[in-house]
Design a protein around this motif. Sequence first.
Motif, PDB file in Angstrom:
ATOM      1  N   SER A 327     -59.236  23.394 -66.786  1.00 58.75           N
ATOM      2  CA  SER A 327     -60.902  24.935 -67.673  1.00 58.75           C
ATOM      3  C   SER A 327     -60.025  25.103 -67.895  1.00 58.75           C
ATOM      4  N   THR A 328     -60.586  26.645 -67.524  1.00 60.87           N
ATOM      5  CA  THR A 328     -60.588  28.112 -68.045  1.00 60.87           C
ATOM      6  C   THR A 328     -59.255  29.137 -67.180  1.00 60.87           C
ATOM      7  N   LEU A 329     -58.866  28.253 -65.906  1.00 65.55           N
ATOM      8  CA  LEU A 329     -57.989  29.164 -65.233  1.00 65.55           C
ATOM      9  C   LEU A 329     -56.321  29.052 -65.384  1.00 65.55           C
ATOM     10  N   VAL A 330     -56.221  29.958 -65.685  1.00 61.42           N
ATOM     11  CA  VAL A 330     -54.309  30.142 -66.046  1.00 61.42           C
ATOM     12  C   VAL A 330     -53.834  30.616 -64.999  1.00 61.42           C
ATOM     13  N   THR A 331     -52.287  29.859 -64.598  1.00 62.00           N
ATOM     14  CA  THR A 331     -51.380  30.070 -63.311  1.00 62.00           C
ATOM     15  C   THR A 331     -50.916  30.495 -63.925  1.00 62.00           C
ATOM     16  N   LEU A 332     -49.442  32.090 -63.787  1.00 57.08           N
ATOM     17  CA  LEU A 332     -48.490  32.011 -64.511  1.00 57.08           C
ATOM     18  C   LEU A 332     -47.154  32.904 -63.793  1.00 57.08           C
ATOM     19  N   SER A 333     -46.203  32.056 -63.719  1.00 56.25           N
ATOM     20  CA  SER A 333     -45.285  32.626 -62.814  1.00 56.25           C
ATOM     21  C   SER A 333     -43.908  33.162 -63.840  1.00 56.25           C
ATOM     22  N   THR A 334     -43.028  34.014 -62.618  1.00 58.45           N
ATOM     23  CA  THR A 334     -41.869  34.620 -64.232  1.00 58.45           C
ATOM     24  C   THR A 334     -40.501  33.129 -63.953  1.00 58.45           C
ATOM     25  N   ASP A 335     -39.695  34.333 -64.697  1.00 59.04           N
ATOM     26  CA  ASP A 335     -38.486  33.031 -64.378  1.00 59.04           C
ATOM     27  C   ASP A 335     -37.299  34.390 -63.786  1.00 59.04           C
ATOM     28  N   GLY A 336     -38.081  35.042 -62.885  1.00 59.29           N
ATOM     29  CA  GLY A 336     -37.012  35.321 -61.495  1.00 59.29           C
ATOM     30  C   GLY A 336     -36.233  37.202 -62.372  1.00 59.29           C
ATOM     31  N   THR A 337     -36.869  37.265 -63.477  1.00 57.75           N
ATOM     32  CA  THR A 337     -36.698  38.644 -64.232  1.00 57.75           C
ATOM     33  C   THR A 337     -36.879  39.589 -63.559  1.00 57.75           C
ATOM     34  N   CYS A 338     -38.269  39.678 -63.382  1.00 59.99           N
ATOM     35  CA  CYS A 338     -39.228  40.841 -63.313  1.00 59.99           C
ATOM     36  C   CYS A 338     -40.514  39.807 -61.690  1.00 59.99           C
ATOM     37  N   ASP A 339     -41.419  40.657 -61.443  1.00 55.96           N
ATOM     38  CA  ASP A 339     -41.790  40.102 -60.132  1.00 55.96           C
ATOM     39  C   ASP A 339     -43.512  40.148 -60.683  1.00 55.96           C
ATOM     40  N   VAL A 340     -43.908  39.241 -60.098  1.00 52.74           N
ATOM     41  CA  VAL A 340     -45.631  38.931 -59.852  1.00 52.74           C
ATOM     42  C   VAL A 340     -46.525  39.846 -59.245  1.00 52.74           C
ATOM     43  N   PHE A 341     -45.980  40.505 -58.683  1.00 49.00           N
ATOM     44  CA  PHE A 341     -46.682  41.726 -58.282  1.00 49.00           C
ATOM     45  C   PHE A 341     -46.822  43.058 -59.532  1.00 49.00           C
ATOM     46  N   THR A 342     -45.597  43.225 -59.547  1.00 44.92           N
ATOM     47  CA  THR A 342     -45.183  44.932 -61.286  1.00 44.92           C
ATOM     48  C   THR A 342     -45.913  44.143 -62.143  1.00 44.92           C
ATOM     49  N   ILE A 343     -46.420  43.165 -62.602  1.00 42.81           N
ATOM     50  CA  ILE A 343     -46.647  43.158 -63.522  1.00 42.81           C
ATOM     51  C   ILE A 343     -48.448  43.777 -63.178  1.00 42.81           C
ATOM     52  N   ALA A 344     -48.895  42.807 -61.521  1.00 45.42           N
ATOM     53  CA  ALA A 344     -49.978  43.232 -61.514  1.00 45.42           C
ATOM     54  C   ALA A 344     -50.545  44.756 -61.224  1.00 45.42           C
ATOM     55  N   ASP A 345     -49.921  45.180 -60.967  1.00 40.33           N
ATOM     56  CA  ASP A 345     -49.756  46.610 -61.079  1.00 40.33           C
ATOM     57  C   ASP A 345     -49.542  47.145 -62.760  1.00 40.33           C
ATOM     58  N   GLU A 346     -48.576  47.573 -63.061  1.00 38.86           N
ATOM     59  CA  GLU A 346     -48.644  47.233 -64.463  1.00 38.86           C
ATOM     60  C   GLU A 346     -50.034  47.339 -64.660  1.00 38.86           C
ATOM     61  N   MET A 347     -50.487  46.190 -65.321  1.00 44.22           N
ATOM     62  CA  MET A 347     -52.171  45.762 -65.691  1.00 44.22           C
ATOM     63  C   MET A 347     -53.075  46.151 -65.625  1.00 44.22           C
ATOM     64  N   ALA A 348     -53.090  46.912 -64.073  1.00 43.66           N
ATOM     65  CA  ALA A 348     -53.783  47.518 -62.950  1.00 43.66           C
ATOM     66  C   ALA A 348     -53.864  48.860 -64.047  1.00 43.66           C
ATOM     67  N   ALA A 349     -52.523  49.322 -63.863  1.00 46.12           N
ATOM     68  CA  ALA A 349     -52.683  50.643 -64.684  1.00 46.12           C
ATOM     69  C   ALA A 349     -53.411  50.727 -65.936  1.00 46.12           C
ATOM     70  N   ALA A 350     -53.392  49.362 -66.931  1.00 41.78           N
ATOM     71  CA  ALA A 350     -54.179  49.637 -68.271  1.00 41.78           C
ATOM     72  C   ALA A 350     -54.611  49.095 -68.029  1.00 41.78           C
ATOM     73  N   TRP A 352     -56.488  46.692 -66.291  1.00 44.68           N
ATOM     74  CA  TRP A 352     -56.628  45.129 -66.288  1.00 44.68           C
ATOM     75  C   TRP A 352     -56.694  44.304 -65.026  1.00 44.68           C
ATOM     76  N   TYR A 353     -57.522  43.682 -64.631  1.00 44.37           N
ATOM     77  CA  TYR A 353     -57.404  43.463 -63.511  1.00 44.37           C
ATOM     78  C   TYR A 353     -56.914  41.502 -63.109  1.00 44.37           C
ATOM     79  N   VAL A 354     -55.540  42.057 -63.222  1.00 46.07           N
ATOM     80  CA  VAL A 354     -55.450  40.142 -62.783  1.00 46.07           C
ATOM     81  C   VAL A 354     -54.720  39.989 -61.282  1.00 46.07           C
ATOM     82  N   GLN A 355     -54.796  38.824 -60.947  1.00 47.52           N
ATOM     83  CA  GLN A 355     -54.924  38.378 -59.069  1.00 47.52           C
ATOM     84  C   GLN A 355     -53.761  37.870 -58.625  1.00 47.52           C
ATOM     85  N   PRO A 356     -52.866  38.015 -58.197  1.00 45.16           N
ATOM     86  CA  PRO A 356     -51.760  37.637 -57.144  1.00 45.16           C
ATOM     87  C   PRO A 356     -51.655  36.724 -56.203  1.00 45.16           C
TER      88      PRO A 356
END
Length: 479
Positions: A327-350, A352-356
């Motif tokens: 449907s319209t929901l997409v769930t992402l994960s990382t390969d271990g070189t980074c974490d989703v929490f930092t990505i969410a913070d970086e997106m917020a600073a830019a 965009w809200y994405v939900q960990p």
Amino acid sequence: MTDALSALEAMRAHDLPTHGGRTLAYVYDSGLAEADEVGRAAVAAFSSTNALDPTAFPSLLRMENELVGLACDLVDAPASTVGSVTSGGTESILLAVQAARDARPDVASPAMVLPATAHPAFHKAAHYFGVRPVLVPVRDDFRADVAATAAALDELGASAVLVAGSAPSYAHGVVDPVADLAALALERGVRCHVDACIGGWVLPYAARLGREVPPWTFDVEGVTSISLDLHKYAYTPKGASILLHRDAALRRPQLFASAAWPGYTMLNSTMQSTKSGGPLAAAWAVVRTIGDEGYLRLTQEVLDGVDRLLAGLSEIPALHVVAAPDSTLVTLSTDGTCDVFTIADEMAAAGWYVQPQLAFAGRAATLHLTLSAATAAHVEEFLAALGAAVDTAVAAGPVQVAPDLVDFVRAMDPATLTEEDFDGLLSAVGMGGDDGIALPERMADVNALLDVAAPALREALLKAFLDRLSRPVRAAAGT
Ligand SMILES: Cc1ncc(COP(=O)(O)O)c(C=O)c1O
């Protein structure tokens, strides 16, 4: 503008934007200014009406029955189907569970079988109504495990009152094998609820657009009730969902009347008594304004957006899509070189809200994206921001929680924690302290710590946080 209205507007400046497509959870934006305007006007016009008594406000009864009729058409409902407009997905699910329990007064310890991915609204229903949730781990593709569900039902025997599946699940965006779950339920005379709160106004249009949609509607024999939210993909103002039952006999235990006092006889189909007609009128007006063709177009736009997003994500090697979305929901994960929490913070600073989403049942934390039609127009911009956020997160490396802190948190038993312990823990993670309770600007450290905590500790800590957050603001200081 009055002082109060400008003060409200000023307060909203700190909220997530509800429009513009940059908030990929919590809000659903059609991008249609006319629909928004009509919704706002209808809320205002009907906010003081009271759906407590449908004979006193027949306009509300008519709107409700018309909306339920539209929903029936979307989900292949037979002529026997009846339904109610509720305040939201959680209320629809609460009522489905309550009706399933109360249809079986012979069962002393009722239980329901849920895939582990079922929405927490079912857990809330379990908590409120004393229906024991029996959780069945999902398959590797995050869909309900039919054989394990059958085994759980067999073990419960006569105490099972409900089986549930999602269309789709919030956390992974996939549709459960509803046909198989419903067949198990039918064989055993158990109700089967389909939680289509988030997919109910999308999947029927996706099917009409020629997309492959697994069966989940009343066309599936054995499905006894379906919840579908207006305030999600029907893009109506908050406070409106629909609960459908295959026939009136199935709904009967949901209805409540009390003549056990000297006042008016209370008569309700939903949990609230006095309830504003605002959300209902707004839903009616928005659904009518957007119309069937409008929803088809919005679904096309958002699904095209999902396709472009998936194509673009393949160029960000550190990320992968956890499950091909239904449907319209997409769930992402990382390969271990980074974490989703930092990505969410970086997106917020830019902007965009994405939900960990925290690690669960041995599976790593993920990032949740709810796309709405308004986001679809900005997918390329979103991908550029996401790519930059991932680069920064890879350069920083995954957030580290000190190993002794991990051990400490893992050893903690929430049942034995005192209020002082909670104060200490909350200030240790930057969510409290002498200046009062607040969220830090960047959440990665907090999320990383919560991520290693067991679910019961997360719940206890977050309840302690909410308790401290939710305190009266008194007019006179010091009172
Ligand atoms: C699948 C599903 N079920 C139930 C709910 C609960 O809906 P609400 O937040 O309107 O109570 C949600 C909310 O996102 C959902 O996605």
